[in-house]
Design an enzyme around this catalytic site. Structure first.
Site, PDB file in Angstrom:
ATOM      1  N   ASP A  80       0.823  -1.206   0.000  1.00  0.00           N
ATOM      2  CA  ASP A  80       0.000   0.000   0.000  1.00  0.00           C
ATOM      3  C   ASP A  80       0.866   1.269   0.000  1.00  0.00           C
ATOM      4  OD1 ASP A  80      -2.411   1.326   0.112  1.00  0.00           O
ATOM      5  OD2 ASP A  80      -2.638   1.121   2.291  1.00  0.00           O
ATOM      6  N   GLU A 138      -1.951   6.537  -7.982  1.00  0.00           N
ATOM      7  CA  GLU A 138      -2.841   7.550  -7.418  1.00  0.00           C
ATOM      8  C   GLU A 138      -2.675   8.869  -8.152  1.00  0.00           C
ATOM      9  OE1 GLU A 138      -2.631   7.502  -3.130  1.00  0.00           O
ATOM     10  OE2 GLU A 138      -3.221   9.610  -3.041  1.00  0.00           O
ATOM     11  N   GLY A 216     -11.040   5.447   3.545  1.00  0.00           N
ATOM     12  CA  GLY A 216     -12.421   5.061   3.834  1.00  0.00           C
ATOM     13  C   GLY A 216     -12.867   5.336   5.268  1.00  0.00           C
TER      14      GLY A 216
HETATM   15  O1  G3H Z   1      -4.385   3.067   1.972  1.00  0.00           O
HETATM   16  C1  G3H Z   1      -4.970   3.093   3.068  1.00  0.00           C
HETATM   17  C2  G3H Z   1      -6.263   3.735   3.191  1.00  0.00           C
HETATM   18  O2  G3H Z   1      -6.560   4.580   2.163  1.00  0.00           O
HETATM   19  C3  G3H Z   1      -6.766   3.962   4.538  1.00  0.00           C
HETATM   20  O3  G3H Z   1      -7.413   5.186   4.792  1.00  0.00           O
HETATM   21  O4  G3H Z   1      -7.008   5.342   7.223  1.00  0.00           O
HETATM   22  O5  G3H Z   1      -8.757   6.739   6.115  1.00  0.00           O
HETATM   23  O6  G3H Z   1      -9.068   4.298   6.386  1.00  0.00           O
HETATM   24  P1  G3H Z   1      -8.088   5.400   6.217  1.00  0.00           P
HETATM   25 ZN    ZN Z   2      -4.676   4.957   0.968  1.00  0.00          ZN
END
Ligand code: G3H
Ligand code: ZN
Length: 288
Positions: A80, A138, A216
């Site tokens: 990620d 992204e 999210g």
């Molecule tokens: O890549 C990780 C996410 O986009 C997590 O975002 O911490 O707002 O759930 P968040």
């Molecule tokens: Zn993210």
């Protein structure tokens, strides 16, 4: 077993989304897996560069692959928000199923160039090994860090322009796009902005590849459901999991000050993570 690419296509066709949840430890992995298995849904485990360093690069691959092979279960591993070609390459070489090269903070041409290099490498390895490694990138800035923020960070929330997204996808050949459509990484104390579902729809039609919703945590239920109906096929959640872990550990320790067995201290944290994941997966998959 179907490939991750096939599961994503299936999700897109059904207008549901696959949940992507980050881990930092074994409790996270077990909590996420328990929830996904209970609902019989495919799931993606994510590790940021920091999380990956903490768990161990080879270790995290072995953990996810062990579950996948032992249980013949569709659990996949994503690198990620990785920021350099070297780290992306290391993850591909170690056996990750998917990688996000995050050049969103870079000038457009540099973002294209580093992303393209990662795509080319993934294609070469896929061809030589028979694996199907997916690359996500992204465009537009949604802030960084799965943490608690007082307010929306400076410069974040710049929305992705559909035409620019189309050009970016054509120039790089990525498999998935993470656009900026209103969410912000982390839990924002002063509230989260709405997802611009119209923009999601427009970007989805314009780029023609699956979209991934980042940031999210803390979004309203209708923001998720609108975004998924508009073309989002994967949703990322991290901060909610981190918060659930911390609160469960704090509660257990304050209620059981003499308990020192890690398995006992951490079981409620594992259960709390599973609860967050189950709730989110039901929402992403229209399960009541
Ligand atoms: O890549 C990780 C996410 O986009 C997590 O975002 O911490 O707002 O759930 P968040
Ligand atoms: Zn993210």
């Amino acid at each position: 077993m179907k490939t991750l690419r096939q599961y994503i296509k299936e999700a897109k066709d059904k207008s549901v989304a696959i949940g992507h949840f980050n881990i930092s430890n074994l409790e996270g992995l077990h909590g996420i897996y328990n929830a996904a298995k209970k609902l019989d849904l495919p799931v993606i485990i994510g590790v940021s560069e920091g999380e990956e360093t903490f768990v161990g690069l080879e270790e995290v691959v072995a953990l996810v692959q062990t579950i996948r092979e032992r249980d013949n279960y569709p659990i996949f591993l994503n690198a990620d928000h990785h920021s350099s070609f070297e780290r992306v390459k290391a993850c591909i070489d170690a056996g990750f199923d998917m990688v996000i090269i995050d050049g969103a903070h870079l000038p457009y041409e540099e973002n294209v160039s580093i992303t393209k290099k990662c795509v080319e490498y993934a294609r070469e390895v896929s061809k030589n090994t028979g694996r199907d490694i997916l690359i996500e990138a992204e465009l537009g800035y949604i802030g960084s860090g799965s943490n608690i923020k007082e307010s929306i960070p400076e410069g974040a929330g710049v929305l992705t322009k559909p035409e620019e997204a189309k050009k970016f996808v054509e120039h790089t050949g990525i498999d998935l796009l993470a656009p900026s459509v209103g969410s912000i990484h982390g839990l924002i104390k002063s509230g989260k902005p709405h997802i611009n579902a119209e923009l999601v729809k427009e970007i989805s039609h314009t780029v023609g590849i699956p979209l991934v919703l980042h940031g999210g945590s803390g979004l309203r239920d209708e923001d998720f459901t609108n975004a998924i109906s508009a073309g989002v096929s994967i949703v990322h959640i991290n901060s909610e999991i981190r918060l659930a872990f911390k609160q469960a550990v704090e509660k257990f320790i304050s209620e059981n000050p003499n308990e020192i067995t890690p398995a006992k201290i951490l079981q409620p944290a594992l259960n709390a993570i599973a609860q967050v994941v189950e709730t989110r997966l039901k929402l992403f998959n229209k399960i009541s």
